[in-house]
Design a protein around this motif. Structure first.
Motif, PDB file in Angstrom:
ATOM      1  N   ALA A 136      -5.062   2.234  -4.300  1.00 25.52           N
ATOM      2  CA  ALA A 136      -6.452   2.295  -3.837  1.00 25.52           C
ATOM      3  C   ALA A 136      -7.385   2.402  -5.034  1.00 25.52           C
ATOM      4  O   ALA A 136      -7.223   3.283  -5.873  1.00 25.52           O
ATOM      5  N   ASP A 137      -8.340   1.497  -5.111  1.00 21.58           N
ATOM      6  CA  ASP A 137      -9.342   1.532  -6.171  1.00 21.58           C
ATOM      7  C   ASP A 137     -10.467   2.508  -5.828  1.00 21.58           C
ATOM      8  O   ASP A 137     -11.001   3.198  -6.684  1.00 21.58           O
ATOM      9  N   TYR A 138     -10.825   2.562  -4.552  1.00 17.18           N
ATOM     10  CA  TYR A 138     -11.837   3.491  -4.047  1.00 17.18           C
ATOM     11  C   TYR A 138     -11.615   3.670  -2.554  1.00 17.18           C
ATOM     12  O   TYR A 138     -10.929   2.871  -1.910  1.00 17.18           O
ATOM     13  N   ILE A 139     -12.192   4.718  -1.994  1.00 16.08           N
ATOM     14  CA  ILE A 139     -12.135   4.947  -0.551  1.00 16.08           C
ATOM     15  C   ILE A 139     -13.393   5.688  -0.120  1.00 16.08           C
ATOM     16  O   ILE A 139     -13.801   6.663  -0.762  1.00 16.08           O
ATOM     17  N   ASN A 140     -14.025   5.179   0.920  1.00  5.38           N
ATOM     18  CA  ASN A 140     -15.258   5.782   1.435  1.00  5.38           C
ATOM     19  C   ASN A 140     -15.210   5.850   2.954  1.00  5.38           C
ATOM     20  O   ASN A 140     -14.715   4.930   3.603  1.00  5.38           O
ATOM     21  N   LEU A 141     -15.728   6.921   3.490  1.00  7.81           N
ATOM     22  CA  LEU A 141     -15.904   7.080   4.935  1.00  7.81           C
ATOM     23  C   LEU A 141     -17.378   7.337   5.185  1.00  7.81           C
ATOM     24  O   LEU A 141     -17.940   8.293   4.641  1.00  7.81           O
ATOM     25  N   SER A 142     -18.015   6.473   5.976  1.00  5.00           N
ATOM     26  CA  SER A 142     -19.429   6.682   6.278  1.00  5.00           C
ATOM     27  C   SER A 142     -19.570   7.930   7.148  1.00  5.00           C
ATOM     28  O   SER A 142     -19.022   7.988   8.244  1.00  5.00           O
ATOM     29  N   GLU A 143     -20.273   8.921   6.645  1.00  4.32           N
ATOM     30  CA  GLU A 143     -20.420  10.187   7.362  1.00  4.32           C
ATOM     31  C   GLU A 143     -21.340  10.056   8.564  1.00  4.32           C
ATOM     32  O   GLU A 143     -21.176  10.748   9.571  1.00  4.32           O
ATOM     33  N   LYS A 144     -22.332   9.175   8.469  1.00  2.00           N
ATOM     34  CA  LYS A 144     -23.269   8.954   9.568  1.00  2.00           C
ATOM     35  C   LYS A 144     -23.226   7.491   9.991  1.00  2.00           C
ATOM     36  O   LYS A 144     -22.928   6.610   9.176  1.00  2.00           O
ATOM     37  N   ALA A 145     -23.542   7.246  11.242  1.00  4.86           N
ATOM     38  CA  ALA A 145     -23.568   5.871  11.736  1.00  4.86           C
ATOM     39  C   ALA A 145     -24.712   5.107  11.070  1.00  4.86           C
ATOM     40  O   ALA A 145     -25.799   5.640  10.870  1.00  4.86           O
ATOM     41  N   PHE A 146     -24.449   3.866  10.705  1.00  6.41           N
ATOM     42  CA  PHE A 146     -25.487   3.020  10.119  1.00  6.41           C
ATOM     43  C   PHE A 146     -25.666   1.778  10.992  1.00  6.41           C
ATOM     44  O   PHE A 146     -24.785   1.392  11.763  1.00  6.41           O
ATOM     45  N   HIS A 147     -26.821   1.140  10.855  1.00  6.64           N
ATOM     46  CA  HIS A 147     -27.148  -0.019  11.688  1.00  6.64           C
ATOM     47  C   HIS A 147     -27.024  -1.340  10.933  1.00  6.64           C
ATOM     48  O   HIS A 147     -26.950  -2.395  11.568  1.00  6.64           O
ATOM     49  N   ALA A 148     -27.031  -1.290   9.640  1.00  3.83           N
ATOM     50  CA  ALA A 148     -26.901  -2.524   8.859  1.00  3.83           C
ATOM     51  C   ALA A 148     -26.423  -2.197   7.455  1.00  3.83           C
ATOM     52  O   ALA A 148     -26.750  -1.137   6.910  1.00  3.83           O
ATOM     53  N   PHE A 149     -25.653  -3.118   6.901  1.00  2.00           N
ATOM     54  CA  PHE A 149     -25.236  -3.009   5.504  1.00  2.00           C
ATOM     55  C   PHE A 149     -25.361  -4.399   4.906  1.00  2.00           C
ATOM     56  O   PHE A 149     -24.827  -5.366   5.446  1.00  2.00           O
ATOM     57  N   ARG A 150     -26.088  -4.473   3.811  1.00  2.00           N
ATOM     58  CA  ARG A 150     -26.415  -5.764   3.196  1.00  2.00           C
ATOM     59  C   ARG A 150     -25.159  -6.532   2.779  1.00  2.00           C
ATOM     60  O   ARG A 150     -24.091  -5.956   2.550  1.00  2.00           O
ATOM     61  N   GLU A 151     -25.322  -7.830   2.636  1.00  2.00           N
ATOM     62  CA  GLU A 151     -24.215  -8.679   2.209  1.00  2.00           C
ATOM     63  C   GLU A 151     -23.825  -8.353   0.766  1.00  2.00           C
ATOM     64  O   GLU A 151     -24.681  -8.170  -0.095  1.00  2.00           O
TER      65      GLU A 151
END
Length: 268
Positions: free
Chosen positions: A3-18
């Motif tokens: 694994a190079d990195y690992i992230n868990l979004s703590e809050k719900a998001f509505h959009a993430f840019r390309e």
């Protein structure tokens, strides 16, 4: 595999840019539903969906209700399937989710055997992906094909779901079973939800420009009374109440004819 990195979004998001990544990236949808746009194509997604995205492939996310996900960079990843993008479904016990949680905790807590623990978790994760790939190869293909057919006919009020399922070469009963297993929804419920999601996007993006009937037709539902009943059943409020709420959130927003939405044409 590492694994190079690992992230868990703590809050719900509505959009993430390309964006793109130099290595493979694994996305696991943890909560919510939405659309993953990967290499110019739209994929409906929900809890438990796994996307293994090849290096350099542009991708973005959007969701009306909000979405949370795990994102993991994978080094030395050997694809468990050929053909680029890999789409899988976590098992009923959520083992991929639990493995990623353990991997995230090892990164955060940094135990004395951190490197060995992470390597072991990554190898277990890879074997789990291999297992999911083998077990779900046939059913996953059928579900993806059916989703694509429905998305390509999202704005078509004459689309007959049953007939489309018959033309795929599988029995309706089989398609319903595997679709329900992988999405927790029947094909009809999934199609209706996607149509209402599309209608909501148009209501929010073009408040006041079109009538409820017109937006319903753009979402593939020509009967305005059925559209209103379906919208209220899924969202809990009527289309007009939803429009009023959007206007309150965006007062004074003007719309022009050139801003008009186009009918959904499915994947590019």
């Amino acid at each position: 595999m590492k694994a190079d990195y690992i992230n868990l979004s703590e809050k719900a998001f509505h959009a993430f840019r390309e964006h793109t990544h130099p290595s493979w990236e694994l996305l696991l949808i943890v909560e919510g539903t939405g659309i993953e746009r990967i290499d110019g194509r739209d994929y409906a997604c929900g809890k438990g969906d796994i996307f293994c995205i090849p290096p350099g492939v542009p991708h973005s996310s959007r969701s009306e209700e909000g979405i949370r996900d795990f994102s993991v960079g994978l080094l030395d990843f050997v694809p468990v399937k050929s053909g680029g993008l890999i789409i899988l479904q976590d098992d009923e016990d959520g083992n991929v989710f639990h493995l990623l949680r353990m991997l995230l905790e090892s990164v955060r807590r940094k135990p004395p055997n951190e490197r060995q623990l992470q390597d072991a978790l990554c190898q277990t994760l890879y074997q789990m992906l291999v297992t999911l790939s083998k077990e779900e190869l046939e059913s996953n293909r059928a579900v993806r094909e059916l989703k694509t057919v429905m998305m390509n006919h999202l704005s078509d009020p004459g689309f007959m779901l049953g007939e489309a399922m018959d033309e795929m070469g599988f029995s309706r009963g089989y398609l319903r079973r595997v679709f329900l297993k992988e999405t927790n929804e029947t094909p009809l419920k999934w199609l209706n939800r996607l149509r209402i999601e599309y209608a909501k996007q148009n209501f929010r993006q073009y408040p006041g420009l079109y009538t409820v009937r017109e937006i319903g037709e753009m979402a593939g539902i020509s009967d305005p009374y059925y559209f209103s009943r379906l919208f209220k059943r899924i969202e809990g409020i009527s289309p007009q109440a939803y429009i009023d709420r959007v206007k309150e959130e965006h007062p004074g927003r003007e719309q022009k004819a050139e801003d008009a939405p186009v009918r959904w044409t499915g994947a590019d």
